[in-house]
Design an enzyme around this catalytic site. Sequence first.
Site, PDB file in Angstrom:
ATOM      1  N   ARG A 151      79.490   0.592  13.690  1.00 44.62           N
ATOM      2  CA  ARG A 151      79.718   1.728  12.794  1.00 44.62           C
ATOM      3  C   ARG A 151      80.009   1.284  11.372  1.00 44.62           C
ATOM      4  NH1 ARG A 151      82.727   5.577  17.232  1.00 44.62           N
ATOM      5  NH2 ARG A 151      80.829   6.730  17.720  1.00 44.62           N
TER       6      ARG A 151
ATOM      7  N   LYS B 124      78.282  13.312  34.250  1.00 44.42           N
ATOM      8  CA  LYS B 124      78.541  14.721  34.529  1.00 44.42           C
ATOM      9  C   LYS B 124      77.450  15.641  34.026  1.00 44.42           C
ATOM     10  CE  LYS B 124      83.526  14.877  34.810  1.00 44.42           C
ATOM     11  NZ  LYS B 124      84.737  15.231  34.070  1.00 44.42           N
TER      12      LYS B 124
ATOM     13  N   GLY C   4      77.466   7.309  23.601  1.00 43.77           N
ATOM     14  CA  GLY C   4      78.287   6.100  23.550  1.00 43.77           C
ATOM     15  C   GLY C   4      77.916   5.090  24.621  1.00 43.77           C
TER      16      GLY C   4
ATOM     17  N   GLY D 143      78.510  12.738  20.627  1.00 43.05           N
ATOM     18  CA  GLY D 143      78.655  14.194  20.682  1.00 43.05           C
ATOM     19  C   GLY D 143      77.838  14.894  19.616  1.00 43.05           C
TER      20      GLY D 143
HETATM   21  P1  ADP Z   1      76.634   8.737  27.276  1.00 46.58           P
HETATM   22  O1  ADP Z   1      77.955   8.263  26.774  1.00 46.58           O
HETATM   23  O2  ADP Z   1      75.539   7.782  26.986  1.00 46.58           O
HETATM   24  O3  ADP Z   1      76.325  10.144  26.845  1.00 46.58           O
HETATM   25  P2  ADP Z   1      77.759   9.595  29.760  1.00 46.58           P
HETATM   26  O4  ADP Z   1      79.113   9.497  29.156  1.00 46.58           O
HETATM   27  O5  ADP Z   1      77.225  10.936  30.051  1.00 46.58           O
HETATM   28  O6  ADP Z   1      76.709   8.781  28.876  1.00 46.58           O
HETATM   29  O7  ADP Z   1      77.739   8.826  31.146  1.00 46.58           O
HETATM   30  C1  ADP Z   1      78.036   7.468  31.246  1.00 46.58           C
HETATM   31  C2  ADP Z   1      78.779   7.183  32.510  1.00 46.58           C
HETATM   32  O8  ADP Z   1      78.091   7.637  33.649  1.00 46.58           O
HETATM   33  C3  ADP Z   1      78.962   5.703  32.710  1.00 46.58           C
HETATM   34  O9  ADP Z   1      80.334   5.397  32.620  1.00 46.58           O
HETATM   35  C4  ADP Z   1      78.396   5.441  34.102  1.00 46.58           C
HETATM   36  O10 ADP Z   1      79.186   4.542  34.872  1.00 46.58           O
HETATM   37  C5  ADP Z   1      78.438   6.811  34.717  1.00 46.58           C
HETATM   38  N1  ADP Z   1      77.506   6.925  35.844  1.00 46.58           N
HETATM   39  C6  ADP Z   1      76.190   6.703  35.859  1.00 46.58           C
HETATM   40  N2  ADP Z   1      75.691   6.831  37.090  1.00 46.58           N
HETATM   41  C7  ADP Z   1      76.726   7.145  37.903  1.00 46.58           C
HETATM   42  C8  ADP Z   1      76.856   7.385  39.296  1.00 46.58           C
HETATM   43  N3  ADP Z   1      75.809   7.333  40.109  1.00 46.58           N
HETATM   44  N4  ADP Z   1      78.081   7.675  39.771  1.00 46.58           N
HETATM   45  C9  ADP Z   1      79.150   7.713  38.946  1.00 46.58           C
HETATM   46  N5  ADP Z   1      79.095   7.504  37.625  1.00 46.58           N
HETATM   47  C10 ADP Z   1      77.895   7.208  37.110  1.00 46.58           C
HETATM   48 MG    MG Z   2      79.963   8.621  27.438  1.00 44.86          MG
END
Ligand code: ADP
Ligand code: MG
Length: 396
Positions: free
Chosen positions: A35, A199, A355, A378
């Site tokens: 950043r 999620k 992230g 976000g």
């Molecule tokens: P980003 O930050 O890129 O938007 P998210 O925060 O939505 O991504 O999701 C990232 C998280 O999802 C990671 O910590 C990863 O461990 C978790 N994740 C991915 N696949 C699974 C799974 N099958 N079960 C539980 N957690 C998962």
């Molecule tokens: Mg995340």
Amino acid sequence: MKTIQDVNLQGKKVLVRVDFNVPFDKQGNISDDTRIQEALPTINKLIKDGASVILMAHLGRPKKGGFEPEFTLKPVAEYLSKLINQEVVFTQSLLGEEVSNLCKNLKAGQVMLLENIRFYKEETKGDVEFAKQLAALGDAYVNDAFGAAHREHASTATIAQFFPQDKYFGLLMAREVENLNKLMNNHEKPFTAVIGGSKISSKIGILESLLNIVDNLVIGGGMRYTFYKALGHSIGDSLCEDDKIDVAKSLMQKAKEQGVKLYLPEDSIIADDFSENANIKYVDTMDIPEKWQGMDIGEKSVKTYCDVVLSSKTILWNGPMGVFEMKKFAAGTNAIAKAVAEATDKGAFSAIGGGDSVDAIKGSGYSDRVSYISTGGGAMLEFLEGKVLPGIKAIE
Ligand code: ADP
Ligand code: MG
């Protein structure tokens, strides 16, 4: 779009909102300086113009209102000073006579960083009086904090009204907006979105919005098990949001209506515990045995997904395919990273944001071979949901 590229702010005191919300390791060292690096083009351009640069930033989420040592920006000032090879004047406070005098006395090309702006509770409230006091420190305002652009805070949005003529996008902000606009409004087809992560609830908005523009929607990560359950499968202990099963059903229905091809992996790597030391199995079905949970996409899904990515002209990736933080469950995520890089080599436009996704692409070693990595988690999601970001609106 009015950016600092088009003006010369020589002799002006320029207030610049940057995103210096960097992570620290246990020893208190900055563990990822992305950043700060990303803000350098704007800072250097202003220095070169002969402007005095007054940086505003936040770090973490201080709660108390007032100074909290664990959230001080002092180490960031020291780090920045090394990067730009000159002293960065650092102020313990934001307001008051001492700070305004420091600002007044800043010379052309000098840089100053104000202490964590969130030490003032007025910041997150978007307080007008507070914004006015900040505004009094400068002659022009630049917003380069894309990562905070979805927040209607004093230093990201409210302050802009005090600079009706002299408010500008920073170079990073301009690049983000340009790339995201390209993705939304001016992309080549086929357009594939790869969405994963933990999620579904945090991704509903973007999934719905993407169904209006993409050709292929590829679903990975923990959220796919809510889809499995919606399809009537038993998913063991896999991540699931029971109150979002209807959402999953309606997304699948909408995809059908819109002619979007929705991909759900048919196979998984499963584990009997959410741990690197768990027992691991491969299952070639959407049914996960009791007491087991899905941790990564399986090899067939990997193959299908990589083929889709490789035949796309535009790719958006947000959300890891599996629990990539644990090495044993990172294969799916790394394979997608490789495919995105190869598709980009062949001429596709690829964008990655979020992230964890950014951590994943960096960890995979392919981050230099994608078109664009967004600095806003976000903020990027909200932009792609079609929302108007306060930090952008305030300047437009
Ligand atoms: P980003 O930050 O890129 O938007 P998210 O925060 O939505 O991504 O999701 C990232 C998280 O999802 C990671 O910590 C990863 O461990 C978790 N994740 C991915 N696949 C699974 C799974 N099958 N079960 C539980 N957690 C998962
Ligand atoms: Mg995340």
